[in-house]
Every structure is written in structure tokens, then in C-alpha cells.
Design an enzyme around this catalytic site. Structure first.
Site, PDB file in Angstrom:
ATOM      1  CG  HIS A  98       3.463   5.942   1.187  1.00 56.71           C
ATOM      2  ND1 HIS A  98       3.122   5.559  -0.089  1.00 56.71           N
ATOM      3  CD2 HIS A  98       2.517   6.820   1.586  1.00 56.71           C
ATOM      4  CE1 HIS A  98       2.030   6.192  -0.456  1.00 56.71           C
ATOM      5  NE2 HIS A  98       1.636   6.945   0.539  1.00 56.71           N
ATOM      6  CG  ASP A 154       2.241   9.655   4.341  1.00 60.06           C
ATOM      7  OD1 ASP A 154       3.166   8.943   4.762  1.00 60.06           O
ATOM      8  OD2 ASP A 154       2.188  10.075   3.171  1.00 60.06           O
ATOM      9  CD  GLU A 155      -1.236   9.133   1.018  1.00 63.53           C
ATOM     10  OE1 GLU A 155      -0.346   8.558   0.400  1.00 63.53           O
ATOM     11  OE2 GLU A 155      -1.933  10.051   0.534  1.00 63.53           O
ATOM     12  CB  VAL A 156      -1.491   3.717   7.778  1.00 65.58           C
ATOM     13  CG1 VAL A 156      -1.447   2.285   8.260  1.00 65.58           C
ATOM     14  CG2 VAL A 156      -0.170   4.408   8.087  1.00 65.58           C
ATOM     15  CG  ASN A 511      -7.322   7.489   1.035  1.00 69.19           C
ATOM     16  OD1 ASN A 511      -7.577   8.530   1.609  1.00 69.19           O
ATOM     17  ND2 ASN A 511      -7.957   6.363   1.281  1.00 69.19           N
TER      18      ASN A 511
END
Ligand SMILES: [Zn+2]
Length: 677
Positions: A98, A154-156, A511
Site C-alpha cells: 500500500h 499489510d497486503e504485500v 485480498n
């Protein structure tokens, strides 16, 4: 649980990614949430932080966000405000995934893990850590006494893709998990080198699938406190006991991440309190069930662009009720015996054709009304509808009377022109483009089905793979076609049950949470009643009294509702939007002003007049609302965010209604058409 609810921190997350609020507005919000029992504020700055030096492009110094928020003095003031009220100010700076706000700029483009996607930073390039360290340093400079700092992480979604990371992965015992953990470790150690006793928080989603050994090797529990985020309702809550058991051993304390806005659909404008209260109730019961985990606080997240779920409470209930067992059977590729059922619900008649005669048969159907909608439902290979399902179809389509329905068992397997059976090919799957609108229900990926998005809208039933109650023995046959029928009928009967968003495969959907480029969703003033209700749930549980749903309020008393006028205008907008769309798609417009009639000037004034009056009425209300909302938005947020909201939601509607008004104005003064021109 070592902490009682009263001792647990209650932290409200403010997401500045979309519609950052003006300082005087936030001051009011801080005072109100303090009175609601909030103990801390998590400020996710993104491009609103006044980064300087080589970072000046990415923040407010060069007005990257467009709202001229916030100056260094304002950031300092906001942090001080929170503290003066006795709450804990916590800054969040994304340091891995992000990072669109940084990586979209040409200066940092080379640091992307994947060139096309500006979200994820490459952890291997040395300049990456330099960028992150510079951001962290500047944030900590304005808060040298910080107790907590949140590094995101997060959310790599992309890992080990660039050539540098590929080379690193080639090293002995290196894995993608280790690539991730090494970067996180370096970032955490850097934060701690700046403020030695600081506690570092991180979102936990990337840690969840990792094996415990790797996590222990990196001593992740000594480095950071995970924030276990999960935003689903009671019915769809998906965290497992196993995960909590592993976390008990890994972490001496954890935070919980709930949601009070932005988790209910990709472009929602309202935050229904009951939906978010349900998420908090789910969390409370899971915290009780997993008492050995030391939950030290709850972070109530409020996303500015939304997370979505495949179905709401009702949709899930409707689907689960209809879960059925599909019989074990041998897959045969012969479709020559398949019949096509043509149903005319308005006329109360139906006819069956062999598949090779279906097209001709349907076209020669008695008095075929070519203006009615034709729905085609491809049910599944060699699956005959049972009685309850056939009943469901009939009941559903009673409410959609102006239509024909074609039911086919399957069309993925086809015969060629010589009548020879063709083998199964993925390219032959039904997909977007074969009709005006194609919906696909996936229930068997990994076998005959696929995870690829094929239709205009795709649903992944039970994540798109094997269906829970199917007793089939072979892995290639773990689907229940009748579930798909139930799902489809529910989507026909209850369109609002099925929110959706654009993504190209199930993983991306799963995701998906926030994207820098996504539509701006619920604004903070609209979500304050939801936040108040969620906090009541957290406090009520402490008293041991269960939450009454009557306490879920979508409004607040004026003195507790900063930005009330914005919220009320948005509620008005939702009603007005419903009326406008109702008119645009109404039977009246489709009957007396359809595109063919307009193009051929084949209209009759007396019917156009009714449409004209209603359209003008709605248009004038929309125009007034736009002006009011623009003014009230400008009082609490910046010009860019105001422009974005108005042009994402109100303006497109005004354009459509204006067009209808113009056409109706033109046609109402014309004589009734003599013949189409
Ligand atoms: Zn890389």
C-alpha cells in the site's frame, strides 16, 4: 484474556487516503469520541503528511493529495490535541505494501516490486529501506515521545517478482516469507533505534499463512505487536481457533482490528451501524473463546475506500439454506441428449426443445415478443432440476414478469458442425460478451471449474472450490449446480444482496481492501453513528449485558455529530438516487421513450409528458442537493475531495437525468409519430 474490556485500549483509525478532514473538524471529532470512551487515535497519513527534502513530492508540501492538508504545524497540533484529551496518538506509515502514494511518483517508480503495480515496494533494493527510513524519521520527528508506531505492512501482494528478489530467492534457504520478514525486521529495528522504548504495531495478514518455525526464527513476537484484522459479520467470521492457538505462543500481546466504515462494498456512501456492530459482536465472542490470547486493545478501522464481501448476512443465509448435495456421477461429454427449456412466465407456458433444434424452436415460438428480456441460465452439465429448485425458479420469475427464461444444462461441451463431440476446452467457457450481461457462479475450481473471472460479474461460491455438502467422491466433481441456481435466483430476486467489485481473480477479490486509486467511499460524518454503536457494543459487553440491536443507530444527537449536515445530505442523496434510477429504468421510460423510439422520433406527447414532469422534479432536487452538499463538504474537507465525491456520485446522475429531461422536452412538443423515421 488478561485484560478486562474496560482496560483494553479502544483506538479509532482515521484513514487520510481519501477525504482528509480539516483540522477544526477533527478537533470536534476528537472531543466527541473521547466522550464515547475512545483511548487512542491511529492517524494514517499517507499523502497528507508534510514530508520534506527528497520526499517532498509524495506529501502535502507539494499538495500531492490535492486538499492542501496538512502542514507541519497542523500535524503537530493534531497529535497534541489527541494527547491533551488524554488519548494516545499513534501514527501509521506504510512501509511495504500500500505504498501507491509514494511509488506512483516517477522518482520512486524503480522501487516497485512489479512495474505495473505501484502498491508494493521491493524489499531487496537498498533505496527501498532508505525511503522507508526517511518517512519513519520524519514522522517520528514530530512525535519524539511516541509510545506506539504502526508500520502497516499489510497486503504485500507481490513478492519475489523483480530480478533482485528473484536472485535473492535463489540463495540458500531463502523463501518469500523470509524476504518479507527480513524487511519488516529492518524497519522495526530502525523505528526502535529512533525511539528505544516504542511499541511497533503491524497488520497481521501476511503473518497468518506463514509457518510458526519461520516466525519464531525471526522472533517476530519480540519485534512487533500484530493487529489481527477481520471485518466480517457474525455469519461470515472466518478466523480459526488454530490461528489463535499459534498466536498465543508467538505473541505476548495482540491488538484486534475491527471496522466501523469502509468494509461493506466498494462504493458505498452509507455505513449501516448494524453491519459494523455485527463485526464487533463477532470479535467479542472470539475474544472470549480464545482467552489465552492477550488482547490488549481494539483498533476500530474506518477505511476511506472500501472492503467488500461477496454476500451480506441475508445473502449468505439464503445461499446456505439451499446448499444441496449433488449426486456422484460419471462425467460424460455427450451433450446430444440435453434439452433446452423455454419458459414464458407472463404467458404461463413453456416448451422443451432438443439442443440441436433449440435456436430454431425458440425463434418460432408462438407470438414471440421480441421486446421482452430473455434470460438464459446454463445450469450445469447434465444436472436436471429437482422440484424444489424448479419451484424456486418459478417463484423468482413471477416477480420478473416481462421476460422469457431459457434453461440449458450445459454448453461448455459442444458438438462441432459435423456433429462430432469436441473435447473440453477452457476457451469454450461461457464468458462476458456472449450476452448483454453474463453472470458466472464458480463452485468447482481446481477441477472442471476455474478461478478465472469469465463473466461481467463472477461469484465464487464457498471461495469457488468444492461445496461443503457435496458428497461426490472424485475431486473433479465437487460442485453442486443447484447451489448456483439458488445463488442466481437470489441475485434476480434481491439485487442489493450481491455487492461486487472489479478484480481479475478470486485472490485479488479476497485480498482487496484499500486501493489508493479506488472510489472514495463513506465519509467520516456518515460513519460516526456506526462508530458510536460499535463502541457501545465494546462497552456493553464489559457490563455483561448483551447488545440490543435497538441501540444500533444510524443517526446521532446533533451535539454528538460533527458534520451532521453532510451526513443528512448524503442520506437524502441515497433516496434521491433510488428515485432517479427508478425513473431511468422504469417501465414508463422503457415503454414510451426507448432508444429506438427516440432515434426514430416515434413517440406520443401524452405519455412523454408524465416522464418529463417527474424527470424535471428529480433533476431540480439533485441540483439543489449538489449545491448544498458541495458547500457543507467544503467546510469539513478539501476542494479535491469535495470535487471527487460530487463527481463520483451526484454529477453522473445529474448528467443522465438531464439527458432524459432534454429528450422529453423535445419530444413532448412534437406531434405523435406517424411512422418511424
Ligand atoms: Zn524486489
Amino acid at each position: 484474556m488478561n485484560n478486562s474490556k474496560s482496560e483494553m485500549m479502544k483506538i479509532v483509525h482515521l484513514d487520510m487516503k481519501g477525504a482528509p478532514m480539516k483540522v477544526d473538524y477533527l478537533e470536534k471529532v476528537f472531543q466527541v469520541i473521547k466522550s464515547w470512551g475512545v483511548t487512542g487515535v491511529l492517524l494514517e497519513w499517507e499523502d497528507t503528511f508534510p514530508y520534506t527534502g527528497e520526499l517532498d513530492e509524495i506529501g502535502s508540501v507539494k499538495n500531492a493529495g490535492g486538499d492542501n492538508l496538512y502542514s507541519l504545524a497542523e500535524v503537530t497540533h493534531l497529535l497534541a490535541c489527541v494527547k491533551q484529551l488524554g488519548m494516545e496518538p499513534i501514527q501509521l506509515v506504510q512501509t511495504f505494501g500500500h505504498m501507491e502514494f509514494a511509488l506512483k511518483h516517477p522518482a520512486f517508480r524503480e522501487l516497485r516490486e512489479m512495474d505495473q503495480a505501484p502498491a508494493v515496494m521491493c524489499p531487496t533494493k537498498s533505496k527501498s529501506l532508505q525511503l522507508v527510513m526517511a518517512m519513519v524519521d520524519q514522522a517520528l520527528q514530530v512525535q519524539p515521545d511516541a509510545t506506539y508506531f504502526h508500520i502497516g505492512a499489510d497486503e504485500v501482494w507481490h513478492a519475489g517478482i523483480c530480478t533482485d528478489c528473484q536472485a535473492k530467492l535463489g540463495e540458500d534457504k531463502m523463501t518469500k516469507s523470509k524476504l518479507y520478514l527480513e524487511h519488516v525486521k529492518r524497519v522495526v529495528l530502525h523505528v526502535k533505534s529512533r525511539v528505544p522504548n516504542i511499541s511497533v504495531l503491524m497488520w497481521d495478514d501476511m503473518l497468518r499463512p506463514m509457518d510458526a518455525e519461520t516466525l519464531i526464527e525471526y522472533a517476530i513476537g519480540d519485534l512487533a505487536i500484530p493487529v489481527i484484522w477481520h471485518y466480517s459479520t457474525v455469519e461470515c467470521f472466518g478466523l480459526t481457533k488454530e490461528m489463535f492457538n499459534i498466536y498465543t505462543h508467538l505473541f505476548s500481546k495482540v491488538f484486534v482490528g475491527t471496522a466501523f466504515k469502509g468494509a461493506n462494498g466498494s462504493c458505498q456512501v452509507l455505513s449501516p451501524a448494524a453491519r459494523y456492530v455485527s463485526n464487533h459482536e463477532a470479535w467479542l465472542s472470539h475474544m472470549k473463546e480464545n482467552e489465552r490470547v492477550n488482547f490488549i486493545g481494539v483498533i476500530l478501522t474506518g477505511w476511506s475506500s472500501a472492503i467488500t464481501h461477496i454476500s451480506g448476512r441475508q445473502a449468505m443465509g439464503a445461499v446456505l439454506k439451499h446448499f444441496v448435495t449433488c449426486p456422484t456421477r460419471r462425467i460424460s461429454l455427450d451433450v446430444s441428449k440435453i434439452n433446452v427449456h423455454f419458459h414464458d412466465f407472463k404467458g404461463g407456458r413453456s416448451k422443451v426443445f432438443p439442443i440441436n433444434k433449440a435456436a430454431r424452436g425458440i425463434l418460432s415460438f408462438d407470438n414471440l415478443d421480441k421486446n421482452r428480456n430473455i434470460y438464459m441460465f446454463v445450469h450445469g452439465f447434465a444436472t436436471y432440476m429437482n422440484h424444489p429448485i424448479a419451484d424456486l425458479v418459478r417463484r423468482t420469475f413471477k416477480a420478473v414478469p416481462n421476460s422469457y427464461l431459457i434453461l440449458i444444462d450445459h454448453s461448455a461441451y459442444t458438438n462441432d458442425f459435423d456433429g462430432k463431440k469436441k473435447s473440453y476446452k477452457r476457451e469454450e467457457q461461457i464468458r462476458s460478451g456472449v450476452a448483454d450481461y453474463v453472470e458466472v457462479y464458480h463452485c468447482d475450481h481446481g477441477a472442471l471449474g476455474t478461478k478465472s473471472v469469465l463473466g461481467d460479474i463472477d461469484f465464487f461460491v464457498n471461495k469457488g472450490s468444492a461445496q461443503p455438502q457435496c458428497k461426490s467422491l472424485t475431486p473433479s466433481n465437487k460442485c453442486s449446480h443447484n447451489v448456483c441456481v439458488s445463488m442466481w435466483m437470489a441475485s434476480v430476486a434481491h439485487r442489493d444482496w450481491f455487492p461486487a467489485r472489479n478484480c481479475d481473480k478470486y485472490e485479488a477479490f479476497k485480498n482487496w481492501r484499500y486501493d489508493h486509486y479506488a472510489t472514495l467511499c463513506e465519509l467520516l460524518p456518515v460513519a460516526l453513528p456506526s462508530l458510536a454503536s460499535c463502541l457501545k457494543v465494546l462497552h456493553r459487553d464489559h457490563d455483561g449485558i448483551p447488545m440490543e440491536h435497538a441501540l444500533c443507530e444510524d443517526i446521532l444527537p446533533s451535539h454528538e455529530w460533527p458534520g451532521e449536515e453532510v451526513a443528512r445530505s448524503i442520506h437524502t442523496f441515497v433516496i434521491l438516487r433510488e428515485r432517479a434510477i427508478g425513473l431511468l429504468t422504469s417501465e414508463m421510460v422503457r415503454t414510451w421513450l426507448n432508444p429506438w423510439q427516440i432515434a426514430r422520433r416515434y413517440t406520443v406527447p401524452v405519455h412523454v409528458e408524465g416522464i418529463r414532469v417527474t424527470a424535471h422534479h428529480i433533476l431540480s432536487e439533485l441540483v439543489v442537493l449538489k449545491a448544498d452538499l458541495t458547500n457543507s463538504l467544503l467546510r469539513i474537507t478539501g476542494a479535491r475531495s469535495t470535487d471527487e465525491w460530487v463527481h463520483s456520485y451526484i454529477e453522473p446522475l445529474i448528467t443522465k437525468v438531464t439527458r432524459l429531461c432534454r429528450i422529453a422536452d423535445e419530444r413532448v412538443v412534437c406531434e405523435a409519430g406517424v411512422k418511424p423515421m
